[in-house]
Design an enzyme around this catalytic site. Structure first.
Site, PDB file in Angstrom:
ATOM      1  CG  HIS A  32      -0.210   0.171   2.519  1.00  0.00           C
ATOM      2  ND1 HIS A  32       0.485  -0.855   3.113  1.00  0.00           N
ATOM      3  CD2 HIS A  32      -0.046   1.246   3.329  1.00  0.00           C
ATOM      4  CE1 HIS A  32       1.028  -0.427   4.240  1.00  0.00           C
ATOM      5  NE2 HIS A  32       0.729   0.857   4.401  1.00  0.00           N
ATOM      6  CG  ASP A  88       1.354   5.003   4.819  1.00  0.00           C
ATOM      7  OD1 ASP A  88       0.895   3.847   4.949  1.00  0.00           O
ATOM      8  OD2 ASP A  88       2.428   5.370   5.328  1.00  0.00           O
ATOM      9  CG  HIS A 147       5.011   1.210   3.121  1.00  0.00           C
ATOM     10  ND1 HIS A 147       4.545   2.402   2.634  1.00  0.00           N
ATOM     11  CD2 HIS A 147       4.370   1.015   4.296  1.00  0.00           C
ATOM     12  CE1 HIS A 147       3.668   2.917   3.477  1.00  0.00           C
ATOM     13  NE2 HIS A 147       3.527   2.078   4.503  1.00  0.00           N
ATOM     14  NE  ARG A 156       2.182   6.071   9.684  1.00  0.00           N
ATOM     15  CZ  ARG A 156       1.197   5.355   9.139  1.00  0.00           C
ATOM     16  NH1 ARG A 156       1.485   4.304   8.410  1.00  0.00           N
ATOM     17  NH2 ARG A 156      -0.060   5.672   9.328  1.00  0.00           N
TER      18      ARG A 156
END
Ligand code: SIN
Length: 301
Positions: free
Chosen positions: A117, A119, A277, A292
């Protein structure tokens, strides 16, 4: 007989830019930076500018031994742009903008960690990038893999490039994070985050590169069904779903990838506008704790 000297991609050379040591990790994506501290880079314009330039070149940057504070983490990420919250993952209560991705025995082994995907493409303005740090990781496993989606676009056959040039696609949080929720919660999530529509090929706003922009959040093309493509309710070959699956499958090609093994205080910074990723979910029941900071991006065009 003279042999031709092997030539690698011009920009991907080991060396230094300013003070930062740079070691490319593959021929197409990813570089390991050393001699740099991101906590300091949050306060240093010139150092930040070096790192930003390297990010545009390598698409994902990796660093070891980044023992900075959470405040420094978000301060560095804020240099890239305003930070976003995430509706499905918990934020650190004391550090707004720092999303906790903590996996331990309380989290079931089946979730969306292991899908390719980009993000937040279910947003009208998906993130431009993210800064991810490992807090605690398994002894082995739990790597993350990134793919260069500009290279994936560049390598497409010309007839596919022509076919997808006008196409747009739907991206959905409902069909992904929402799929494991009870119906009412799923509908509430969708009401808050309606599906987004993006071009199948986007242009990187800073490098001008064309990027293949479909991934695990993409449900379907929204303008495939024209009289030229579909007759009597049936697709011409390749049909919409075949074509979408083919395009989504490009991220799985090893030549476009770099794989990163985490250790505590390892960091990855990625450009979410031209990469996908995949967090490998091979470590359960070991614990994996990541933090994150996601950076707000522009509407893709
Ligand atoms: C993410 O998908 O943003 C997180 C990646 C990871 O946990 O390795």
């Amino acid at each position: 007989m003279a042999t031709e000297e092997a030539k690698g991609p011009a920009v991907l050379k080991t060396g230094s830019l300013g003070s930062v040591q740079v070691e490319p990790l593959t021929c197409s994506i990813g570089a390991l930076l050393s001699n740099v501290n991101l906590g300091a880079a949050a306060r240093d314009d010139a150092l930040f500018a070096e790192i930003k330039a390297l990010l545009l070149t390598h698409k994902v940057l990796f660093l070891r031994d980044q023992d900075f504070t959470r405040a420094e983490h978000v301060a560095f990420a804020r240099r890239l742009g305003p930070l976003e919250d995430h509706p499905a993952l918990g934020s650190d209560p004391d550090t707004p903008g720092l999303v906790r991705i903590y996996k331990d025995l309380s989290s079931p082994p089946e979730h969306y960690e292991n899908g390719w995907h980009c993000d937040g493409t279910w947003r009208a303005t998906p993130p431009m990038g993210a800064v991810l740090r490992c807090i605690e990781g398994p002894e082995v496993g739990g790597d993350t893999v990134w793919a260069n989606m500009a290279k994936a676009y560049e390598d497409l056959p010309e007839h596919i490039k022509a076919q997808i040039a006008p196409l747009r696609a739907r991206h959905s949080i409902e069909a992904t994070f929402g799929a494991v929720m009870p119906t009412e919660r799923r509908h509430a999530l969708k009401a808050q985050y309606p599906d987004a529509e993006h071009p199948v090929v986007r242009t990187h706003p800073e490098t001008g590169e064309k990027v293949l922009y479909v991934s695990g959040f993409t449900t379907h093309f929204v303008n495939f069904h024209t009289p030229a493509n579909v007759r009597y309710g049936q697709d011409f070959a390749p049909g919409a779903s075949e074509l979408l699956n083919y395009l989504i499958g490009r991220a799985a090609i090893p030549e476009y990838q770099v794989r990163w093994r985490w250790r505590p205080n390892s960091v990855a910074i990625w450009d979410n506008r031209c990469t996908q990723h995949y967090a490998v979910q091979d470590y359960w029941p070991a614990v994996r704790k990541m933090e994150r900071a996601g950076v707000v991006g522009d509407a893709p065009y």
